[in-house]
Design a protein around this motif. Structure first.
Motif, PDB file in Angstrom:
ATOM      1  N   ASP A  32       0.807  -1.217   0.000  1.00  0.00           N
ATOM      2  CA  ASP A  32       0.000   0.000   0.000  1.00  0.00           C
ATOM      3  C   ASP A  32       0.841   1.269   0.000  1.00  0.00           C
ATOM      4  OD1 ASP A  32      -2.256  -1.563   0.047  1.00  0.00           O
ATOM      5  OD2 ASP A  32      -2.403  -1.559   2.231  1.00  0.00           O
ATOM      6  N   THR A  33       2.175   1.147  -0.036  1.00  0.00           N
ATOM      7  CA  THR A  33       3.011   2.343  -0.016  1.00  0.00           C
ATOM      8  C   THR A  33       3.023   2.992  -1.401  1.00  0.00           C
ATOM      9  OG1 THR A  33       5.028   1.146  -0.602  1.00  0.00           O
ATOM     10  CG2 THR A  33       4.490   1.293   1.742  1.00  0.00           C
ATOM     11  N   PRO A  34       3.281   4.313  -1.470  1.00  0.00           N
ATOM     12  CA  PRO A  34       3.270   5.009  -2.766  1.00  0.00           C
ATOM     13  C   PRO A  34       4.307   4.493  -3.752  1.00  0.00           C
ATOM     14  CG  PRO A  34       3.209   6.563  -0.931  1.00  0.00           C
ATOM     15  CD  PRO A  34       3.485   5.228  -0.343  1.00  0.00           C
ATOM     16  N   ALA A  35       5.374   3.828  -3.258  1.00  0.00           N
ATOM     17  CA  ALA A  35       6.442   3.363  -4.139  1.00  0.00           C
ATOM     18  C   ALA A  35       6.145   1.997  -4.747  1.00  0.00           C
ATOM     19  CB  ALA A  35       7.767   3.318  -3.377  1.00  0.00           C
ATOM     20  N   VAL A  36       4.914   1.489  -4.572  1.00  0.00           N
ATOM     21  CA  VAL A  36       4.529   0.213  -5.166  1.00  0.00           C
ATOM     22  C   VAL A  36       3.340   0.453  -6.076  1.00  0.00           C
ATOM     23  CG1 VAL A  36       3.762  -2.142  -4.748  1.00  0.00           C
ATOM     24  CG2 VAL A  36       5.357  -1.066  -3.167  1.00  0.00           C
ATOM     25  N   ILE A  52      13.763 -10.067  -1.879  1.00  0.00           N
ATOM     26  CA  ILE A  52      13.665  -8.614  -1.922  1.00  0.00           C
ATOM     27  C   ILE A  52      12.938  -8.222  -3.205  1.00  0.00           C
ATOM     28  CG2 ILE A  52      14.974  -6.454  -2.044  1.00  0.00           C
ATOM     29  CD1 ILE A  52      17.214  -7.880  -0.474  1.00  0.00           C
ATOM     30  N   HIS A  53      11.906  -7.425  -3.058  1.00  0.00           N
ATOM     31  CA  HIS A  53      11.134  -6.961  -4.207  1.00  0.00           C
ATOM     32  C   HIS A  53      11.682  -5.625  -4.695  1.00  0.00           C
ATOM     33  CE1 HIS A  53       7.550  -9.724  -4.270  1.00  0.00           C
ATOM     34  NE2 HIS A  53       8.108 -10.063  -3.110  1.00  0.00           N
ATOM     35  N   LEU A  54      11.832  -5.524  -6.006  1.00  0.00           N
ATOM     36  CA  LEU A  54      12.219  -4.268  -6.651  1.00  0.00           C
ATOM     37  C   LEU A  54      10.922  -3.585  -7.063  1.00  0.00           C
ATOM     38  CD1 LEU A  54      15.017  -5.733  -8.959  1.00  0.00           C
ATOM     39  CD2 LEU A  54      15.130  -5.216  -6.503  1.00  0.00           C
ATOM     40  N   THR A  55      10.627  -2.460  -6.451  1.00  0.00           N
ATOM     41  CA  THR A  55       9.323  -1.828  -6.624  1.00  0.00           C
ATOM     42  C   THR A  55       9.469  -0.411  -7.144  1.00  0.00           C
ATOM     43  OG1 THR A  55       9.323  -1.102  -4.306  1.00  0.00           O
ATOM     44  CG2 THR A  55       8.279  -3.222  -4.789  1.00  0.00           C
ATOM     45  N   GLY A  75       9.175  -1.555  -1.400  1.00  0.00           N
ATOM     46  CA  GLY A  75       8.300  -0.416  -1.211  1.00  0.00           C
ATOM     47  C   GLY A  75       8.813   0.637  -0.249  1.00  0.00           C
ATOM     48  N   VAL A  76      10.041   0.474   0.247  1.00  0.00           N
ATOM     49  CA  VAL A  76      10.586   1.407   1.235  1.00  0.00           C
ATOM     50  C   VAL A  76      11.762   2.149   0.624  1.00  0.00           C
ATOM     51  CG1 VAL A  76      11.548   1.677   3.555  1.00  0.00           C
ATOM     52  CG2 VAL A  76       9.881  -0.151   3.085  1.00  0.00           C
ATOM     53  N   LYS A  77      11.640   3.458   0.497  1.00  0.00           N
ATOM     54  CA  LYS A  77      12.722   4.264  -0.057  1.00  0.00           C
ATOM     55  C   LYS A  77      13.843   4.433   0.966  1.00  0.00           C
ATOM     56  CE  LYS A  77      10.424   7.945  -1.072  1.00  0.00           C
ATOM     57  NZ  LYS A  77      10.239   9.301  -1.609  1.00  0.00           N
ATOM     58  N   MET A  78      15.029   4.777   0.457  1.00  0.00           N
ATOM     59  CA  MET A  78      16.212   4.889   1.312  1.00  0.00           C
ATOM     60  C   MET A  78      15.975   5.828   2.493  1.00  0.00           C
ATOM     61  SD  MET A  78      19.377   4.104   1.956  1.00  0.00           S
ATOM     62  CE  MET A  78      20.898   4.725   2.656  1.00  0.00           C
ATOM     63  N   ASN A  79      15.321   6.965   2.265  1.00  0.00           N
ATOM     64  CA  ASN A  79      15.140   7.928   3.353  1.00  0.00           C
ATOM     65  C   ASN A  79      14.070   7.502   4.350  1.00  0.00           C
ATOM     66  OD1 ASN A  79      12.898   8.334   1.778  1.00  0.00           O
ATOM     67  ND2 ASN A  79      13.137  10.547   1.578  1.00  0.00           N
ATOM     68  N   GLU A  80      13.400   6.361   4.086  1.00  0.00           N
ATOM     69  CA  GLU A  80      12.381   5.862   5.010  1.00  0.00           C
ATOM     70  C   GLU A  80      12.829   4.594   5.723  1.00  0.00           C
ATOM     71  OE1 GLU A  80       9.253   5.261   2.236  1.00  0.00           O
ATOM     72  OE2 GLU A  80       8.642   7.374   2.190  1.00  0.00           O
ATOM     73  N   VAL A  81      14.020   4.092   5.393  1.00  0.00           N
ATOM     74  CA  VAL A  81      14.499   2.838   5.970  1.00  0.00           C
ATOM     75  C   VAL A  81      14.803   3.031   7.449  1.00  0.00           C
ATOM     76  CG1 VAL A  81      16.364   1.147   5.944  1.00  0.00           C
ATOM     77  CG2 VAL A  81      15.410   1.968   3.798  1.00  0.00           C
ATOM     78  N   LYS A  82      14.304   2.116   8.277  1.00  0.00           N
ATOM     79  CA  LYS A  82      14.498   2.235   9.724  1.00  0.00           C
ATOM     80  C   LYS A  82      15.762   1.522  10.210  1.00  0.00           C
ATOM     81  CE  LYS A  82       9.911   3.530  10.937  1.00  0.00           C
ATOM     82  NZ  LYS A  82       9.606   3.973   9.604  1.00  0.00           N
ATOM     83  N   ALA A  83      16.210   0.492   9.462  1.00  0.00           N
ATOM     84  CA  ALA A  83      17.395  -0.276   9.865  1.00  0.00           C
ATOM     85  C   ALA A  83      18.023  -0.893   8.640  1.00  0.00           C
ATOM     86  CB  ALA A  83      17.008  -1.361  10.874  1.00  0.00           C
ATOM     87  N   PRO A  84      19.331  -1.131   8.670  1.00  0.00           N
ATOM     88  CA  PRO A  84      19.988  -1.775   7.524  1.00  0.00           C
ATOM     89  C   PRO A  84      19.607  -3.245   7.407  1.00  0.00           C
ATOM     90  CG  PRO A  84      21.537  -1.465   9.323  1.00  0.00           C
ATOM     91  CD  PRO A  84      20.271  -0.774   9.733  1.00  0.00           C
ATOM     92  N   ILE A  85      19.930  -3.829   6.272  1.00  0.00           N
ATOM     93  CA  ILE A  85      19.722  -5.266   6.059  1.00  0.00           C
ATOM     94  C   ILE A  85      20.871  -5.996   6.745  1.00  0.00           C
ATOM     95  CG2 ILE A  85      19.511  -7.088   4.340  1.00  0.00           C
ATOM     96  CD1 ILE A  85      18.626  -4.902   2.334  1.00  0.00           C
ATOM     97  N   HIS A  97      17.135   6.103 -10.391  1.00  0.00           N
ATOM     98  CA  HIS A  97      16.404   5.185  -9.513  1.00  0.00           C
ATOM     99  C   HIS A  97      17.022   5.209  -8.121  1.00  0.00           C
ATOM    100  CE1 HIS A  97      14.455   2.445 -12.815  1.00  0.00           C
ATOM    101  NE2 HIS A  97      14.313   3.736 -13.063  1.00  0.00           N
ATOM    102  N   MET A  98      18.346   5.154  -8.047  1.00  0.00           N
ATOM    103  CA  MET A  98      19.015   5.229  -6.750  1.00  0.00           C
ATOM    104  C   MET A  98      18.709   6.567  -6.072  1.00  0.00           C
ATOM    105  SD  MET A  98      23.095   4.885  -5.861  1.00  0.00           S
ATOM    106  CE  MET A  98      23.529   6.422  -6.692  1.00  0.00           C
ATOM    107  N   HIS A  99      18.777   7.640  -6.844  1.00  0.00           N
ATOM    108  CA  HIS A  99      18.518   8.972  -6.308  1.00  0.00           C
ATOM    109  C   HIS A  99      17.076   9.092  -5.802  1.00  0.00           C
ATOM    110  CE1 HIS A  99      19.724  13.138  -5.790  1.00  0.00           C
ATOM    111  NE2 HIS A  99      18.638  13.559  -6.420  1.00  0.00           N
ATOM    112  N   ALA A 100      16.161   8.345  -6.448  1.00  0.00           N
ATOM    113  CA  ALA A 100      14.752   8.404  -6.065  1.00  0.00           C
ATOM    114  C   ALA A 100      14.401   7.443  -4.928  1.00  0.00           C
ATOM    115  CB  ALA A 100      13.869   8.117  -7.276  1.00  0.00           C
ATOM    116  N   GLY A 101      15.386   6.660  -4.447  1.00  0.00           N
ATOM    117  CA  GLY A 101      15.128   5.852  -3.259  1.00  0.00           C
ATOM    118  C   GLY A 101      15.451   4.383  -3.340  1.00  0.00           C
TER     119      GLY A 101
END
Length: 582
Positions: free
Chosen positions: A413-417, A465-468, A480-490, A564-568
């Motif tokens: 349900d996130t905007p990036a999907v 891992i899904h590429l969305t 569905g989670v952009k870099m600036n929204e990530v809470k913890a590393p993999i 794509h990287m720049h966008a998250g």
């Protein structure tokens, strides 16, 4: 035409030709116009400069006054020390793409070091632990798009298993007179801004485009089957070693020589399909790792991949064609026995159109081997080298890891999907968009490592891992989670063996790169699985690799399409010893 620098290099090369058999490998003739730096101390300066392409000047960023930057030549088993000075008015950096080194020398601001401030010098120092063809580029902002990149060649400590008489570095890139931030703004306004080759009524009537019912289906999904490359020839010029098609960069040879072409895709956004009409190519290396020779007529090279090929040309000129996968433009160069020669340049082929399979809607195979992969031999199953099925079953009794094998409803349900591939297929046996119908086109399943893999343990854990993405809003992400929204590393435990499956829920090809590591593609090749650091995941496709998380530290993990990287579409992988909570 050959520029002045190239002409001087050719003259110098001719004078030394008689001595070639007695020269060490590093001193043999290499690419005209590419300055080379080597030795115990390499000095590089990043600065603004002018780049001339096909007779027109453009503002750019170069290294040591050239675009691409100088060829850095190293030797396996030595210590590299590279002093990088930043003459820009903003922070900069250099990432050594594909090199195995301590994480604090990896060159990614905010992850492995703070970056290089304006006017400052940073010294990278690390042991050279490998051989092969690699490259370097900025990991700061969008500087890479402006010319901040260059090639690396590392000669083996011992004998090179790839016999050749001459070599040329072929560094492909894309360049635009538009500032990269302007390109990104236009993509955010409309994801298909640069796609000027949409389907038309005349195309439908002539049978060139999709049938009407398929068009209606794509329209219902608000997606465009001709939107293959986010940035096309409408904005780009495609370069070989910094030269446009009209500049016609030329590499010389003697008839009958075994010529090694070290082909690097240093572009920001462009997937190239490589061919040399009339001249077969034998692939001998992928991403710096030697593979069993395989002869092809064409191959696809994703952004940030490298391939070494051997050609044995006759006494005539050949055109090296780097056609973009959307077939909107091409990079062009010439291989010739004498300066001033040229061969016919083929016309662009008809542009491809995506199908429902590219949306992950055509890969179901009820036999359990989804995507048409080869059946798994018992010895491969024992080592965990079988192609995973669509449900995520991998054999070998692996425990599920920290990431579920499905995309959680909250993530959907996130905007990036924008969409989820209902039936993603293993497409490693396909050559890639734009190469459908080419008889001898390279696929990942054609690659077999020359040497036995260093770690043949079966994976004990798996993750998916899904590429969305969302083209309408130009948002890209992992799960569905952009870099600036990530809470913890993999997280990975140091030394563990993990199978990672990438599922592409988008209609775009994504070159996925993991810093600091190599991994083995799961294509049924057992303990000779091909090893790579960057992998192209086709639209609606899935791909698995086995990873030994042996590099301590924090590492970037991202799509190598710059915007794509720049966008998250980037996250951080952290590798820590067992029990280390840091």
């Amino acid at each position: 035409m050959i520029d002045a620098i190239g002409r001087r290099a050719l003259i110098a090369g001719g004078a030394a030709a008689a001595l070639t058999p007695w020269l060490p490998l590093w001193a043999k003739p290499v690419s005209a116009g590419l300055p080379t730096v080597s030795g115990p101390d390499v000095r590089l300066t990043i600065a603004h400069q002018t780049l001339a392409i096909d007779g027109r000047d453009h503002h750019a960023i170069g290294i040591n006054g050239t675009i691409p930057g100088p060829l850095i030549r190293l030797t396996e088993g030595t210590q590299a020390r590279l002093h990088v000075t930043n003459r820009l008015d903003e922070d900069s950096s250099i990432h050594w793409h594909g090199l195995i080194l301590p994480f604090h020398m990896d060159g990614v601001p905010g992850i492995s070091f703070p970056g290089i401030a304006p006017g400052a010098t940073f010294t990278y120092e690390f042991p050279v632990r490998q051989a092969g063809t690699y490259w370097y580029h900025s990991h700061s902002g969008l500087q890479e798009q402006m010319g901040h990149y260059g090639p690396i060649v590392i000669d083996p400590a011992g004998a090179d298993p790839v016999a050749h008489d001459r070599e040329h570095v072929i560094l492909l890139s894309d360049f635009s007179p538009l500032h990269p931030h302007a390109i990104f703004r236009k993509l955010k306004q409309m994801g298909g801004y640069f796609n000027h080759r949409k389907q038309t009524l005349s195309g439908l009537l002539a049978g060139r485009d999709q049938p009407l019912k398929d068009r209606i289906a794509w329209g219902a999904m608000r997606m465009d089957p001709t939107d293959i490359s986010d940035v096309t020839a409408a904005a780009y010029r495609y370069l070989v070693n910094g030269h446009g098609p009209a500049d016609n960069w030329t590499g010389l040879f003697r008839a009958g020589e075994r010529v090694r072409l070290r082909i690097i895709n240093a572009s920001a956004m462009t997937t190239f399909n490589i061919r040399i009409p009339g001249l077969p190519m034998t692939v001998v290396q992928a991403d710096g790792c030697n593979v069993r020779p395989v002869t092809v007529d064409e191959f696809q090279i994703g952004v940030a991949e490298t391939y070494d090929v051997i050609v044995t040309p006759e006494d005539r000129a050949y055109t090296l064609v780097g056609e973009t996968s959307d077939r909107s433009g091409m990079a062009r160069a010439t291989l010739a026995p004498r300066a001033g020669m040229a061969a016919p340049v083929p016309a662009l082929r008809p542009r491809p159109v995506l199908t429902m399979k590219d949306m992950g809607m055509g890969g179901m195979n009820h036999g359990g081997n989804h995507g048409g992969g080869p059946a798994c031999a018992p010895e491969h199953a024992a080592m965990g080298h079988c192609t995973p099925d669509a449900a995520g079953g991998h054999g070998g009794g692996m425990d599920h890891g920290m990431r579920d094998m499905t995309l959680a409803p909250t993530v959907r349900d996130t905007p990036a999907v924008q969409s989820i591939s209902p039936m993603p297929a293993d497409r490693t046996g396909e050559p890639g968009i734009g190469l459908e119908g080419v008889e001898r086109a390279l696929t990942y399943r054609d690659l077999i490592a020359l040497d036995r893999n260093p770690d043949t343990r079966a994976p004990t854990r798996q993750m998916q891992i899904h590429l969305t993405g969302n083209m309408e809003r130009y948002m890209w992400a992992f799960d569905g989670v952009k870099m600036n929204e990530v809470k913890a590393p993999i997280p990975f435990t140091q030394g563990e063996r993990v199978r990672v499956t990438l599922v592409n829920d988008t209609m775009m090809t994504h070159p996925i790169h993991l810093h600091g590591h190599f991994f083995e593609l799961v294509t049924g090749k057992g303990d000779h699985a091909p090893r790579k650091h960057t992998v192209n995941v086709q639209p609606g496709g899935k791909l698995s690799f086995d990873l030994t998380a042996d590099a301590y530290g924090d590492w970037a993990f991202h799509c190598h399409l710059l915007y794509h990287m720049h966008a998250g579409m980037m996250q951080v992988v952290t590798v820590r010893p067992a029990g280390d909570a840091a």
